[in-house]
Design an enzyme around this catalytic site. Structure first.
Site, PDB file in Angstrom:
ATOM      1  N   HIS A 280       0.807  -1.230   0.000  1.00 15.06           N
ATOM      2  CA  HIS A 280       0.000   0.000   0.000  1.00 15.06           C
ATOM      3  C   HIS A 280       0.835   1.273   0.000  1.00 15.06           C
ATOM      4  O   HIS A 280       1.898   1.346   0.585  1.00 15.06           O
ATOM      5  CB  HIS A 280      -1.036   0.002   1.120  1.00 15.06           C
ATOM      6  CG  HIS A 280      -0.515   0.038   2.523  1.00 15.06           C
ATOM      7  ND1 HIS A 280      -0.282   1.216   3.200  1.00 15.06           N
ATOM      8  CD2 HIS A 280      -0.215  -0.951   3.397  1.00 15.06           C
ATOM      9  CE1 HIS A 280       0.139   0.937   4.427  1.00 15.06           C
ATOM     10  NE2 HIS A 280       0.197  -0.364   4.578  1.00 15.06           N
ATOM     11  N   ASP A 292       6.156   0.790   6.385  1.00 11.65           N
ATOM     12  CA  ASP A 292       4.705   0.541   6.330  1.00 11.65           C
ATOM     13  C   ASP A 292       4.042   1.608   5.478  1.00 11.65           C
ATOM     14  O   ASP A 292       3.637   2.632   5.997  1.00 11.65           O
ATOM     15  CB  ASP A 292       4.139   0.529   7.747  1.00 11.65           C
ATOM     16  CG  ASP A 292       2.637   0.228   7.784  1.00 11.65           C
ATOM     17  OD1 ASP A 292       2.114  -0.249   6.770  1.00 11.65           O
ATOM     18  OD2 ASP A 292       2.001   0.493   8.815  1.00 11.65           O
ATOM     19  N   GLU A 326      -5.042   1.650   3.087  1.00 10.05           N
ATOM     20  CA  GLU A 326      -4.947   0.469   3.952  1.00 10.05           C
ATOM     21  C   GLU A 326      -5.062   0.871   5.413  1.00 10.05           C
ATOM     22  O   GLU A 326      -5.644   0.155   6.208  1.00 10.05           O
ATOM     23  CB  GLU A 326      -3.613  -0.257   3.715  1.00 10.05           C
ATOM     24  CG  GLU A 326      -3.517  -1.629   4.369  1.00 10.05           C
ATOM     25  CD  GLU A 326      -3.052  -1.622   5.822  1.00 10.05           C
ATOM     26  OE1 GLU A 326      -3.209  -2.642   6.493  1.00 10.05           O
ATOM     27  OE2 GLU A 326      -2.552  -0.579   6.309  1.00 10.05           O
ATOM     28  N   GLU A 327      -4.524   2.037   5.750  1.00  9.37           N
ATOM     29  CA  GLU A 327      -4.391   2.404   7.165  1.00  9.37           C
ATOM     30  C   GLU A 327      -5.697   2.783   7.838  1.00  9.37           C
ATOM     31  O   GLU A 327      -5.866   2.515   9.020  1.00  9.37           O
ATOM     32  CB  GLU A 327      -3.401   3.563   7.324  1.00  9.37           C
ATOM     33  CG  GLU A 327      -1.972   3.241   6.907  1.00  9.37           C
ATOM     34  CD  GLU A 327      -1.286   2.215   7.806  1.00  9.37           C
ATOM     35  OE1 GLU A 327      -1.922   1.711   8.744  1.00  9.37           O
ATOM     36  OE2 GLU A 327      -0.115   1.913   7.554  1.00  9.37           O
ATOM     37  N   ASP A 354       3.247  -6.429   3.411  1.00 10.86           N
ATOM     38  CA  ASP A 354       2.968  -5.291   4.296  1.00 10.86           C
ATOM     39  C   ASP A 354       3.457  -5.576   5.716  1.00 10.86           C
ATOM     40  O   ASP A 354       2.847  -5.160   6.678  1.00 10.86           O
ATOM     41  CB  ASP A 354       1.460  -4.979   4.285  1.00 10.86           C
ATOM     42  CG  ASP A 354       1.127  -3.709   5.053  1.00 10.86           C
ATOM     43  OD1 ASP A 354       2.030  -2.896   5.295  1.00 10.86           O
ATOM     44  OD2 ASP A 354      -0.057  -3.536   5.418  1.00 10.86           O
ATOM     45  N   HIS A 451       3.906   3.178  12.516  1.00  8.93           N
ATOM     46  CA  HIS A 451       2.979   4.301  12.748  1.00  8.93           C
ATOM     47  C   HIS A 451       3.601   5.439  13.575  1.00  8.93           C
ATOM     48  O   HIS A 451       2.888   6.102  14.326  1.00  8.93           O
ATOM     49  CB  HIS A 451       1.678   3.831  13.420  1.00  8.93           C
ATOM     50  CG  HIS A 451       0.884   2.863  12.582  1.00  8.93           C
ATOM     51  ND1 HIS A 451      -0.321   2.364  13.000  1.00  8.93           N
ATOM     52  CD2 HIS A 451       1.120   2.316  11.361  1.00  8.93           C
ATOM     53  CE1 HIS A 451      -0.790   1.534  12.070  1.00  8.93           C
ATOM     54  NE2 HIS A 451       0.076   1.490  11.059  1.00  8.93           N
TER      55      HIS A 451
HETATM   56 ZN   LIG Z   1       0.731  -1.349   6.291  1.00  5.91          ZN
END
Ligand SMILES: [Zn+2]
Ligand SMILES: *[C@@H]1O[C@H](CO)[C@@H](O)[C@H](O)[C@H]1NC(C)=O
Ligand SMILES: *[C@@H]1O[C@H](CO)[C@@H](O)[C@H](O)[C@H]1NC(C)=O
Ligand SMILES: *[C@@H]1O[C@H](CO)[C@@H](O)[C@H](O)[C@H]1NC(C)=O
Length: 488
Positions: A280, A292, A326-327, A354, A451
């Site tokens: 993603h 990510d 995606e998040e 991922d 994140h």
């Molecule tokens: Zn991800």
């Protein structure tokens, strides 16, 4: 993320015995045996060599993350990054398809938290994705109640009213502990709390704060550092009164139009049959999203670029999808599913990458035993030279979950956590069953950065990205070149 286990109905002929640690698996039909085909080996080695001889993935990932930065759905940074990726793909001589996706648009705005009692301290905090702001555009000041679990909150429900509830829950593993980020705010709201603060979902911190999606709740919700959550717990245990001022401007704007990017190598014999894979493009708004999942998106593109340059055309169509959202919503995954539902019975496998593009060691697989045996054969025969041929127990990522739920065989690229690397305690030397030893969550470095502002390109190496492109390239090309679709 949902996981589905289905009972595969395997015809008697195909019945195979998968014994613990055994790599001697009877294959369903002779035609499957990839490792015996010399052409398959020649092709696989060409893909591996080409992937390892180009540094374009790392350069592109670094360029994209440095230049456009965080790419939250609905942001202009994401759209500019997508425009740039599309242009670069076209420079590679590839044809790019765009698939429109309506994505949510959550905006953080300005935010802060200050400890007022027992001392004044500016706190590291990040609002959780989807949160509302503090009421009336004003800061709120409230006493804190620290809880250690949902049960603890229930026990202290009378105390929660009017307070800022802090969930100080140590990291066990992502899947378990993330429930506090997702459902904590709603649980606190139910008890009359005015805000929720969640200890960052990470095994380790250096005052690092981790955002992420929360469930629906009507109170402002944010993450704080491990260190501060622990400190609040110590203060409460001593009987000190903990007071925090919280200010958040977070709000949600109307949905915006974005797009999945799709690259294909059309199959030579069965163009309607598909092997689909991807990662993603979107990230959280505080994270460059290199791990990510910029790496996963770039590696998927690289597979198509390498095969295109080698002029290698498999029997079936290879399709790389660079998903969006995606998040915080999985709208890119849902759109792909809707647009391609009619092709699902022609989809041999869907593979997602991922979990960070570190050193790959195989794929986790969800599907029939017969299909697994074929994959083991491919892994042993064509990927063991680069250590990426393991096939372990099931795993389905968010972007392919909708497809997998319909019974399409599914896999995730497996990567060695950067802090793991000792295989000597694996009874199978890392191959076959049981799966590669569970990562020790306390050592799992992926979740140190996940994140956060620290998810930057330096966490990956050019070699790891090349290795992932080589592995994903051989897996997808070989599956697309089988005599048939993978058996359901
Ligand atoms: Zn991800
Ligand atoms: C998939 O479905 C279509 C129509 O629904 C059918 O024509 C086709 O034969 C099916 N293919 C496979 C491999 O089952
Ligand atoms: C399985 O993974 C281990 C650990 O990375 C690796 O050493 C081994 O070569 C892999 N096996 C295959 C068949 O690729
Ligand atoms: C690897 O793990 C084994 C078994 O757990 C242990 O005995 C060994 O010392 C470890 N090796 C390293 C280099 O950490």
């Amino acid at each position: 993320m949902r996981r589905l286990i289905y009972a595969a109905v395997i015809p008697l002929l195909l019945l195979i015995q998968v014994s613990f640690c055994s790599d001697h698996i009877e294959l369903p039909t002779a035609g499957w045996t990839i490792s015996k085909s010399s052409q398959a080996k020649i092709d696989a080695n060409a893909i591996i060599k080409a992937a390892f001889s180009s540094s374009s993935v790392y350069k592109r990932l670094a360029y994209m993350t440095d230049t456009y930065g965080p790419r939250l759905s609905g942001s202009s940074a994401l759209e500019r990054a997508l425009d740039w990726v599309k242009e670069e793909m076209e420079k590679d001589g590839l044809k790019v398809q765009e698939e429109k996706v309506k994505v949510p648009c959550w905006v953080r705005g300005h935010e802060y938290a200050t400890l007022l009692s027992p001392r004044v301290k500016s706190l590291r905090m990040v609002g959780l994705g989807g949160s509302v702001g503090t009421p009336n555009g004003k800061p709120l000041v409230a006493k804190v109640l620290v809880v250690s679990s949902f049960e603890d909150l229930k026990k202290r429900e009378i105390e929660a009213k009017g307070k800022i509830v802090v969930f100080n829950v140590p990291f066990q593993n992502y899947g378990t502990t993330v429930n506090y980020r997702y459902s904590g705010p709603e649980a606190a709201e139910k008890e009359g709390a005015v805000a929720a603060l969640v200890r960052s979902i990470s095994p380790f911190g250096l005052q690092t704060v981790h955002t992420g999606e929360m469930g629906t709740a009507g109170i402002p919700s944010a993450a704080v550092s491990l260190e501060d959550a622990e400190m609040f717990a110590r203060m409460q245990a001593r009987g000190q009164e903990v007071v925090i001022e919280l200010y958040m401007e977070a709000h949600t704007l109307p949905d915006q139009l974005s797009r999945n990017l799709i690259l294909e190598i059309e199959g030579s014999e069965k163009p309607n049959e598909i092997v689909v894979f991807g990662g993603h493009m979107d990230s959280w708004d505080i994270a460059d999203g290199a791990m990510d999942d910029g790496g996963g998106a770039m590696v998927s593109w690289e597979v198509i670029r390498v095969l295109h340059n080698l002029k290698l055309t498999p029997k079936r169509t290879l399709r790389a999808v660079l998903f969006v959202n995606e998040e915080n919503g999985a709208k890119g995954a849902q759109q792909y599913f809707q647009d391609h539902e009619h092709e699902l019975n022609l989809t041999s496998i869907a593979i997602e990458t991922d979990e960070g593009t570190f050193t790959p060691y195989g794929i986790s697989f969800q599907g029939s035993k017969a299909a697994r045996a074929i994959l083991n054969d491919i892994g042993m025969g064509l990927l063991s030279t680069i250590g990426a041929g393991n096939v372990t127990g099931s795993g389905v990522g968010t972007d392919i979950a909708y497809v997998c739920d319909q019974g399409v065989p599914c896999g995730n690229l497996l990567v060695l956590d950067p802090r793991i690397g000792n295989l000597s305690n694996n009874p199978c030397n890392g191959f076959s069953h049981p799966p590669y030893p569970e990562a020790d969550p306390l050592k799992s470095a992926y979740f140190w950065y996940h994140h956060t502002e620290a998810d930057t390109v330096d966490k990956l190496s050019p070699q790891q990205l090349q290795h992932c492109a080589a592995a994903l390239g051989v897996w997808t090309y070989s599956i697309a070149n089988l005599n048939s679709l993978l058996p359901r």
